[in-house]
Enzyme design. Structure first.
Site, PDB file in Angstrom:
ATOM      1  N   ARG A 289      -8.746  -0.727   4.074  1.00  0.00           N
ATOM      2  CA  ARG A 289      -7.920   0.453   4.098  1.00  0.00           C
ATOM      3  C   ARG A 289      -6.837   0.278   3.623  1.00  0.00           C
ATOM      4  O   ARG A 289      -5.801   0.444   2.389  1.00  0.00           O
ATOM      5  CB  ARG A 289      -7.857   1.595   4.857  1.00  0.00           C
ATOM      6  CG  ARG A 289      -9.208   2.661   4.862  1.00  0.00           C
ATOM      7  CD  ARG A 289      -8.163   3.951   5.714  1.00  0.00           C
ATOM      8  NE  ARG A 289      -7.477   4.204   5.473  1.00  0.00           N
ATOM      9  CZ  ARG A 289      -6.172   4.583   5.878  1.00  0.00           C
ATOM     10  NH1 ARG A 289      -7.113   5.254   6.968  1.00  0.00           N
ATOM     11  NH2 ARG A 289      -5.697   5.108   5.477  1.00  0.00           N
TER      12      ARG A 289
ATOM     13  N   CYS B 192      -5.821  13.374  13.014  1.00  0.00           N
ATOM     14  CA  CYS B 192      -6.184  12.004  12.038  1.00  0.00           C
ATOM     15  C   CYS B 192      -5.772  10.677  13.564  1.00  0.00           C
ATOM     16  O   CYS B 192      -5.694  11.548  14.608  1.00  0.00           O
ATOM     17  CB  CYS B 192      -5.012  11.203  11.684  1.00  0.00           C
ATOM     18  SG  CYS B 192      -3.373  10.677  11.790  1.00  0.00           S
TER      19      CYS B 192
ATOM     20  N   ASP C  54       4.601   0.394  12.257  1.00  0.00           N
ATOM     21  CA  ASP C  54       3.027  -0.157  12.025  1.00  0.00           C
ATOM     22  C   ASP C  54       3.155  -1.412  11.973  1.00  0.00           C
ATOM     23  O   ASP C  54       2.207  -2.267  11.967  1.00  0.00           O
ATOM     24  CB  ASP C  54       3.409   0.097   9.700  1.00  0.00           C
ATOM     25  CG  ASP C  54       2.961   1.612   9.459  1.00  0.00           C
ATOM     26  OD1 ASP C  54       2.398   2.059  10.260  1.00  0.00           O
ATOM     27  OD2 ASP C  54       2.995   2.390   7.913  1.00  0.00           O
TER      28      ASP C  54
ATOM     29  N   ARG D 195       0.336  14.454  13.451  1.00  0.00           N
ATOM     30  CA  ARG D 195       0.497  14.137  11.968  1.00  0.00           C
ATOM     31  C   ARG D 195       0.818  16.112  10.829  1.00  0.00           C
ATOM     32  O   ARG D 195      -0.166  15.602   9.959  1.00  0.00           O
ATOM     33  CB  ARG D 195      -0.148  13.423  11.393  1.00  0.00           C
ATOM     34  CG  ARG D 195      -0.261  11.864  11.826  1.00  0.00           C
ATOM     35  CD  ARG D 195      -0.593  11.136  11.410  1.00  0.00           C
ATOM     36  NE  ARG D 195       0.053  10.168  10.138  1.00  0.00           N
ATOM     37  CZ  ARG D 195      -0.138   8.857   9.516  1.00  0.00           C
ATOM     38  NH1 ARG D 195      -1.434   8.786   9.530  1.00  0.00           N
ATOM     39  NH2 ARG D 195       0.284   8.413   8.965  1.00  0.00           N
TER      40      ARG D 195
ATOM     41  N   LYS E   6       0.750  -1.216   0.366  1.00  0.00           N
ATOM     42  CA  LYS E   6       0.380   0.449  -0.840  1.00  0.00           C
ATOM     43  C   LYS E   6       0.450   0.760   0.058  1.00  0.00           C
ATOM     44  O   LYS E   6       0.503   2.090  -0.512  1.00  0.00           O
ATOM     45  CB  LYS E   6      -1.508  -0.115   1.269  1.00  0.00           C
ATOM     46  CG  LYS E   6      -1.725   1.559   1.446  1.00  0.00           C
ATOM     47  CD  LYS E   6      -2.361   1.285   2.705  1.00  0.00           C
ATOM     48  CE  LYS E   6      -1.757   1.971   3.701  1.00  0.00           C
ATOM     49  NZ  LYS E   6      -1.718   3.353   3.982  1.00  0.00           N
ATOM     50  N   ASN E   7       2.117   1.834   1.231  1.00  0.00           N
ATOM     51  CA  ASN E   7       2.769   2.248   0.857  1.00  0.00           C
ATOM     52  C   ASN E   7       3.450   2.865   0.031  1.00  0.00           C
ATOM     53  O   ASN E   7       4.010   3.654  -0.202  1.00  0.00           O
ATOM     54  CB  ASN E   7       3.258   2.684   2.516  1.00  0.00           C
ATOM     55  CG  ASN E   7       2.368   2.104   3.392  1.00  0.00           C
ATOM     56  OD1 ASN E   7       1.294   2.960   3.322  1.00  0.00           O
ATOM     57  ND2 ASN E   7       2.541   2.780   4.748  1.00  0.00           N
TER      58      ASN E   7
HETATM   59  C1  UD1 Z   1       3.961   7.235   6.393  1.00  0.00           C
HETATM   60  C2  UD1 Z   1       3.430   5.732   6.055  1.00  0.00           C
HETATM   61  C3  UD1 Z   1       2.668   5.001   7.485  1.00  0.00           C
HETATM   62  C4  UD1 Z   1       3.404   5.320   8.784  1.00  0.00           C
HETATM   63  C5  UD1 Z   1       4.997   6.083   8.674  1.00  0.00           C
HETATM   64  C6  UD1 Z   1       6.139   6.063   9.020  1.00  0.00           C
HETATM   65  C7  UD1 Z   1       2.532   6.152   4.470  1.00  0.00           C
HETATM   66  C8  UD1 Z   1       1.318   6.384   3.216  1.00  0.00           C
HETATM   67  N1  UD1 Z   1       2.497   6.030   5.416  1.00  0.00           N
HETATM   68  O1  UD1 Z   1       3.392   7.240   7.136  1.00  0.00           O
HETATM   69  O2  UD1 Z   1       2.074   4.257   7.671  1.00  0.00           O
HETATM   70  O3  UD1 Z   1       2.885   4.559   9.742  1.00  0.00           O
HETATM   71  O4  UD1 Z   1       5.290   6.514   7.401  1.00  0.00           O
HETATM   72  O5  UD1 Z   1       6.231   4.935   9.060  1.00  0.00           O
HETATM   73  O6  UD1 Z   1       3.432   6.643   3.660  1.00  0.00           O
HETATM   74  N2  UD1 Z   1       5.840  15.010  11.346  1.00  0.00           N
HETATM   75  C9  UD1 Z   1       5.866  16.122  11.238  1.00  0.00           C
HETATM   76  N3  UD1 Z   1       5.915  17.040   9.706  1.00  0.00           N
HETATM   77  C10 UD1 Z   1       5.929  17.059   8.494  1.00  0.00           C
HETATM   78  C11 UD1 Z   1       5.714  15.147   8.515  1.00  0.00           C
HETATM   79  C12 UD1 Z   1       5.520  14.496   9.679  1.00  0.00           C
HETATM   80  O7  UD1 Z   1       6.006  16.838  11.858  1.00  0.00           O
HETATM   81  O8  UD1 Z   1       5.583  18.004   7.680  1.00  0.00           O
HETATM   82  C13 UD1 Z   1       6.292  14.126  11.764  1.00  0.00           C
HETATM   83  C14 UD1 Z   1       4.363  13.386  12.144  1.00  0.00           C
HETATM   84  O9  UD1 Z   1       3.623  13.799  12.383  1.00  0.00           O
HETATM   85  C15 UD1 Z   1       5.475  11.550  12.581  1.00  0.00           C
HETATM   86  C16 UD1 Z   1       6.725  11.871  12.224  1.00  0.00           C
HETATM   87  O10 UD1 Z   1       7.063  13.271  11.304  1.00  0.00           O
HETATM   88  O11 UD1 Z   1       5.424  11.816  13.964  1.00  0.00           O
HETATM   89  C17 UD1 Z   1       6.671  10.628  10.633  1.00  0.00           C
HETATM   90  O12 UD1 Z   1       5.622  10.876   9.697  1.00  0.00           O
HETATM   91  P1  UD1 Z   1       5.890  10.092   8.403  1.00  0.00           P
HETATM   92  O13 UD1 Z   1       7.204  10.333   8.100  1.00  0.00           O
HETATM   93  O14 UD1 Z   1       5.779  11.734   7.110  1.00  0.00           O
HETATM   94  O15 UD1 Z   1       4.287   9.693   7.739  1.00  0.00           O
HETATM   95  P2  UD1 Z   1       4.365   9.405   6.887  1.00  0.00           P
HETATM   96  O16 UD1 Z   1       4.786  10.068   5.639  1.00  0.00           O
HETATM   97  O17 UD1 Z   1       2.343  10.551   6.894  1.00  0.00           O
END
Ligand code: UD1
Length: 416
Positions: A396, A116, A304, A121, A22-23
């Site tokens: 999902r 969420c 995850d 996030r 999925k990711n």
């Molecule tokens: C992706 C994965 C999700 C997984 C996560 C962490 C996908 C579609 N989803 O989510 O399944 O659980 O990586 O491995 O690939 N953060 C910020 N600012 C930002 C972006 C992130 O502060 O602009 C923080 C988030 O709140 C979190 C951390 O960074 O604490 C990591 O998040 P991130 O790696 O961005 O998660 P996703 O990419 O949303």
């Protein structure tokens, strides 16, 4: 609302095919926005999130055709540069259209994701990165409005490792003017899979899989074919389910090299694991042993997989400390597991799980995708019937989960 009913106690035995990730599929679908040519994707998983992303791309003008597990996406006539709130609120990954849209069309309007279930996030790193590449960004009525005549290559440092942040900016940089350096980039295998696809489309990228990715922008990208990598989280989920149930299973069409920490923890719990090419075999004899763990960005233990390992620890011998360092509020499965008789205490971002000899079936509620998977595992080992409500979360991200588990001998059915 659909529910799952599980009669616990059966051991999982047999063979199961692992689906495409999925990711990896979600960001790679967005890469179709970077070219006017056709992008052909194989090994696409049949998931609700994939259908949502397809709908979003179609609303923008992308032509999508699905035949079995193959999806072709054609972005020659994209005319709506917007990801509406309705879509982004159900699937945060929709924010991945932002980078490609600004890079190719010079403009994008993407709804802010909002809160969420597993934490706040934010997407500030995506926004800051695009600003560093010269985009003008304003937040209007809950939407990110980004504009740029042509993005410029830049040096971008992530203060926090972000998977989709890295992917968004890597895609944007493929069409920017000059060289972009992404520092403290995510090293997740799904980032590497996206880089493979972008290279097949003509992008110049190096360093993916390390914390520094270099992208040299091109004037345009072309069509390509790409096969989506296997889902490492689905793989890990089935392995933990088999280990918790005391069974013996073989995963096919998967990859062990991207599951190192998960396989190590399963071995520590007492499982015997054998890898043969794209197959992973797991056998579990007796009660599992508790395993301590701490989530962190790849190659460390994946957030995850935290909830699924917690289900295993609830019935294991001994006690375990589980530390969640990526997301605040990712222990929502704990309350539900307690309803099944699990003994878990939480202090900040740490859970202390004391293994009990057995869980007892009850009605529980799924709160997010991986929490749902952990409740399925708990239900498989609990005595009597467990009913899991709100299973749309599972659909999902897990392809045909009850069919796959039934095939392995679980007593599980969907109540409509
Ligand atoms: C992706 C994965 C999700 C997984 C996560 C962490 C996908 C579609 N989803 O989510 O399944 O659980 O990586 O491995 O690939 N953060 C910020 N600012 C930002 C972006 C992130 O502060 O602009 C923080 C988030 O709140 C979190 C951390 O960074 O604490 C990591 O998040 P991130 O790696 O961005 O998660 P996703 O990419 O949303």
């Amino acid at each position: 609302m659909q529910k799952l009913a599980i009669q616990g106690g059966n051991r999982l035995n047999g063979e199961v095919r692992i689906s495409g990730a999925k990711n990896a599929a979600l960001p790679i679908m967005c890469a179709a926005l970077l070219t006017a040519d056709e992008l052909r994707l194989d090994n696409m998983p049949d998931l609700h999130d994939v259908a949502t992303m397809r709908k979003l791309l179609e609303q923008m003008g992308v032509k999508a055709v699905l035949q079995g597990n193959q999806m072709t996406l054609h972005g020659a006539h994209v005319d709506k540069l917007e990801a509406p709130y309705d879509m982004v609120k159900t699937m945060r990954a929709a924010v991945l259209v932002l980078g490609p849209l600004v890079a190719r069309f010079g403009e994008a309007r993407v709804s802010l994701p909002g809160g969420c279930a597993i934490g706040s996030r934010p997407v500030d790193l995506h926004i800051k990165g695009l600003q560093a590449m010269g985009a003008e960004i304003s937040i209007e009525h809950g939407y990110i409005h980004a504009r740029a005549k042509r993005l410029k290559g830049a040096r971008i440092f992530f203060d926090i490792v972000s998977v989709t942040g890295t992917e968004n900016l890597m895609m944007a940089a493929t069409l920017a003017d000059g060289v972009t350096l992404l520092e403290n980039a995510a090293r997740e295998p799904e980032v590497v899979d996206l880089a493979h696809c972008l290279r097949a489309m003509g992008a110049k990228i190096s360093g993916d899989g390390t914390d520094t990715i270099t992208i040299t922008g091109a004037d345009k990208l072309h069509g390509a074919s790409h096969r989506i990598m296997p889902d490492r989280i689905e793989s890990g989920t089935f392995l933990v389910a088999a280990a918790a149930s005391g069974g013996s299973i073989t995963l096919t069409d998967t990859r062990a090299d991207i599951l190192d920490t998960v396989l190590e923890k399963l071995t520590e719990a007492g499982a015997q694991i054998r890898v043969e090419g794209d197959r992973i075999h797991l056998q579990m004899n007796g009660r599992p042993k508790s395993v301590n763990l701490r989530t962190a960005p790849y190659p460390a233990f994946p957030t995850d997989m935290q909830a699924q390992f917690m289900a295993l620890n609830t019935i294991a011998e001994g006690s375990a400390m589980m530390v969640e360092t990526i997301f605040e509020n990712r222990f929502m499965h704990v309350q539900e597991m307690r309803r099944l008789g699990a003994q878990i205490d939480i202090e900040g971002n740490t859970a202390l799980v004391r293994g009990v000899t057995h869980l007892e079936g009850a009605t529980v509620m799924a709160t997010d995708l991986r929490a749902s998977a952990s409740l399925v595992i708990a239900g498989l080992v609990a005595q009597g019937e467990t009913v899991i409500d709100r299973i749309y979360h599972l659909d999902r991200g897990y392809e045909h989960i009850e069919a796959k588990l039934s095939q392995l001998g679980a007593n599980i059915r969907r109540i409509k």
